[in-house]
Design an enzyme around this catalytic site. Structure first.
Site, short mmCIF file in Angstrom:
data_model
loop_
_atom_site.label_atom_id
_atom_site.label_comp_id
_atom_site.label_asym_id
_atom_site.label_seq_id
_atom_site.Cartn_x
_atom_site.Cartn_y
_atom_site.Cartn_z
N LYS A 109 0.84 -1.21 0.00
CA LYS A 109 0.00 0.00 0.00
C LYS A 109 0.87 1.25 0.00
CE LYS A 109 -2.24 -0.75 3.92
NZ LYS A 109 -1.72 -2.05 4.35
N ARG A 142 -9.92 1.21 8.42
CA ARG A 142 -9.58 -0.19 8.63
C ARG A 142 -10.73 -0.94 9.28
NH1 ARG A 142 -3.63 0.49 8.80
NH2 ARG A 142 -2.61 -1.54 8.81
N ARG A 157 11.18 -6.92 5.17
CA ARG A 157 11.04 -5.47 4.89
C ARG A 157 11.88 -4.66 5.88
NH1 ARG A 157 5.15 -2.75 4.77
NH2 ARG A 157 4.92 -3.65 6.85
N ARG A 208 10.77 -2.68 11.24
CA ARG A 208 9.68 -2.21 12.08
C ARG A 208 9.44 -3.22 13.19
NH1 ARG A 208 4.59 -0.54 8.33
NH2 ARG A 208 3.53 -1.61 10.03
N ARG A 255 -1.56 -9.57 12.65
CA ARG A 255 -2.04 -8.46 11.80
C ARG A 255 -2.90 -8.99 10.66
NH1 ARG A 255 3.47 -5.87 10.43
NH2 ARG A 255 2.35 -4.30 9.24
#
Ligand code: AMP
Length: 217
Positions: free
Chosen positions: A13, A88, A127, A160, A171
């Site tokens: 995103k 969300r 990531r 992160r 998540r």
């Protein structure tokens, strides 16, 4: 132009939003980034949000909706924006409709990014993000030129705290329970444009741009 980008965690995103922001001259509003900068600055909002984010849960609507309403009132949003990570929940989507209708505004399109779960888990765990400018890298697929240093601004590139295998599982559960229903919510309004990001982000972005062009946007 006012856009929403929907997709599971790590679906791309943010990367897609940055490209569209540049192309269409939009403000990029990432609720995840707003929470992370509050956590870094140690604000009361950041402290409260951290307890949910660390567990892969959603920050309560009572905190998130007001925060977004304040952000949308800032002057840079007048030129149009792309909402990344908000709404969300259905309650957030309804609150957004209400905020917009008060101003006689509406969402022009909702971009839905499709990625398979096994690809997501792999991409999220490798990531890395720049602490300074937020640029996204990946140790397997898009490494920085110098390890740990952002190619764009020289900031520190880190993992992160919520990009761990356990938190990603949580998540994804949160996504399927709370956020996926938004695709039907916006589909019923005829707003959805799909982009498939299983293979590469260029193909995904191209199909979104084509979808926007078809709408005359
Ligand atoms: P993101 O950077 O979009 O992956 O968001 C990171 C985390 O911030 C999420 O896992 C949630 O805990 C929290 N978060 C971001 N946006 C929202 C939202 N709209 N509502 C509730 N929590 C959010």
């Amino acid at each position: 132009m006012r856009l929403i980008i929907l997709g599971a965690p790590g679906s791309g995103k943010g990367t897609t939003a940055v490209v569209l922001k540049e192309k269409y001259g939009l403000a990029h509003i990432s609720t995840g980034d707003i929470f992370r900068s509050n956590i870094k600055a140690g604000t009361p909002l950041g402290l409260e949000a951290k307890s949910y984010i660390d567990k892969g849960q959603l920050v309560p609507d009572s905190i998130t909706i007001g925060m977004v309403e304040g952000r949308l009132a800032e002057s840079d949003c007048a030129k149009g924006y792309i909402l990344d990570g908000f709404p969300r929940t259905i309650a957030q989507a309804e609150a957004l409709d209400e905020m917009l209708s008060k101003k006689n505004e509406k969402i022009d399109a909702v971009l839905s990014i499709i990625v398979d779960d096994d690809i997501i888990k792999d991409r999220v765990c490798s990531r890395r993000v720049c602490e300074k400018c937020g640029a996204s890298f990946n140790v397997k697929y898009k490494p920085t030129k110098v390890e740990g240093v952002c190619d764009l601004c020289g900031g520190s590139v880190v993992q992160r705290a919520d990009d761990t295998p356990e938190t990603v599982e949580a998540r994804l559960v949160t996504y399927y329970e709370n956020t996926k229903p938004l695709i039907d919510f916006y589909d019923a309004k005829g707003l959805i444009i799909e982009g498939n990001n299983n293979v590469d982000s260029d193909t995904c972005i191209k199909s979104i741009e084509d979808g926007l062009a078809k709408l005359g946007i």
